[in-house]
Write a protein that holds these residues in place. Sequence first.
Motif, mmCIF file in Angstrom:
data_model
loop_
_atom_site.group_PDB
_atom_site.id
_atom_site.type_symbol
_atom_site.label_atom_id
_atom_site.label_comp_id
_atom_site.label_asym_id
_atom_site.label_seq_id
_atom_site.Cartn_x
_atom_site.Cartn_y
_atom_site.Cartn_z
ATOM 1 N N LYS A 126 0.799 -1.227 0.000
ATOM 2 C CA LYS A 126 0.000 0.000 0.000
ATOM 3 C C LYS A 126 0.830 1.275 0.000
ATOM 4 O O LYS A 126 0.311 2.347 -0.288
ATOM 5 C CB LYS A 126 -0.948 0.000 1.201
ATOM 6 N N LYS A 127 2.106 1.184 0.348
ATOM 7 C CA LYS A 127 2.945 2.375 0.407
ATOM 8 C C LYS A 127 4.242 2.123 -0.344
ATOM 9 O O LYS A 127 4.784 1.019 -0.348
ATOM 10 C CB LYS A 127 3.262 2.760 1.864
ATOM 11 N N MET A 128 4.734 3.191 -0.964
ATOM 12 C CA MET A 128 6.010 3.125 -1.668
ATOM 13 C C MET A 128 6.805 4.380 -1.332
ATOM 14 O O MET A 128 6.255 5.480 -1.329
ATOM 15 C CB MET A 128 5.778 3.003 -3.174
ATOM 16 N N VAL A 129 8.075 4.213 -1.043
ATOM 17 C CA VAL A 129 8.924 5.336 -0.643
ATOM 18 C C VAL A 129 10.161 5.366 -1.518
ATOM 19 O O VAL A 129 10.805 4.329 -1.739
ATOM 20 C CB VAL A 129 9.336 5.221 0.835
ATOM 21 N N ALA A 130 10.505 6.539 -2.030
ATOM 22 C CA ALA A 130 11.748 6.743 -2.762
ATOM 23 C C ALA A 130 12.617 7.716 -1.975
ATOM 24 O O ALA A 130 12.143 8.774 -1.568
ATOM 25 C CB ALA A 130 11.471 7.287 -4.158
ATOM 26 N N ALA A 131 13.860 7.339 -1.738
ATOM 27 C CA ALA A 131 14.808 8.194 -1.015
ATOM 28 C C ALA A 131 15.811 8.787 -2.001
ATOM 29 O O ALA A 131 16.193 8.150 -2.984
ATOM 30 C CB ALA A 131 15.531 7.383 0.056
ATOM 31 N N TYR A 132 16.251 10.016 -1.706
ATOM 32 C CA TYR A 132 17.188 10.720 -2.577
ATOM 33 C C TYR A 132 18.345 11.241 -1.737
ATOM 34 O O TYR A 132 18.179 11.578 -0.568
ATOM 35 C CB TYR A 132 16.492 11.888 -3.282
ATOM 36 N N THR A 133 19.520 11.336 -2.347
ATOM 37 C CA THR A 133 20.694 11.816 -1.625
ATOM 38 C C THR A 133 21.356 12.929 -2.412
ATOM 39 O O THR A 133 21.153 13.078 -3.611
ATOM 40 C CB THR A 133 21.723 10.691 -1.418
#
Length: 319
Positions: A236-243
């Motif tokens: 149900k959830k999707m997370v994208a991390a950025y640096t």
Amino acid sequence: ISFLSLSLQLNAQQEAAHWYFGDGAGLSFSEGDPQNLDNGRLRTVEGSTSISDQNGNLLFYTDGTIVFDRNHDLMQNGTDLKGNVSTTQSAIIVPRPAHPGRYFIFTVDKPDYYLTPNDEIEGVHFSEVDMSLNNGNGGIIEGRKNIHLITYNPSNSVENEFKSSEKISAVISGDCVSYWVVTQFTDKFYSFRVSESGVETTPVISTLSNNFPPILDDNDINVTAGGYLKISPDGKKMVAAYTGTSLGNYITANIFNSNDFLENSELYQFDLASNNVMDSRELIHSSRNVAGALQLAINGKVYRAGYPTDDGGYLNHTR
């Protein structure tokens, strides 16, 4: 480290029982708590993925460029894949539905020229493994290797050059048979369905309200490319991390001083049930180790990768 992160009922599945990563490192969760493995042959600074059978027996593992079989030998036709040892999520493995012993390896190249000057950026590809080949040790099927997937706008010169971010993840679909393999680039998610017919190469494209374009500095580094894409176990959830951008750090963070050397790393926790997820951030651990990936294991615990620096606790992050 990047491992098989399919959103299955992990406690009932043993496909993620073995992890191989880093410089010959490995862990086995076959007995519950992790046991050290020292027989792995990977030499990778970032992404990797491993797959076992439903009983927890190792099948193969890869850094996105080469594949090792269950005996830790090079898999038949298992070289020259188009991933990269310095891609955050260089590869992911997905079973082919209704085809026991068949698997797809999706690979992601590093979308900048920092480590590979003058080389063409390859983007996202997939290859198909047949475990019946090579006396049951498996092999990549001839003619089913490095099949390109379009995860960019071919008419846009910048997108056509960089082709993807370093993010890829997968989740079982609502029919509980097929899978979705998801990657992200600029303001879009590209979702490829994997069914018994194979990989559907025309993606479902979802456009975001915010955009993360390739940002270049003097070293031609795509600084928005790094970071992980993760899907929750319930899908149900999707997370994208950025640096490396003004967006800040998300889940794990390396803290650098004014001379651009590592001082410490931090681990944050977020409450996903909060009305304001970003404001729920809580620092739960600080370390002098370099911060690495977080990965859910089949015992229900989350493990964090990290390593000490070789120069008195400091690491220049451009290395």
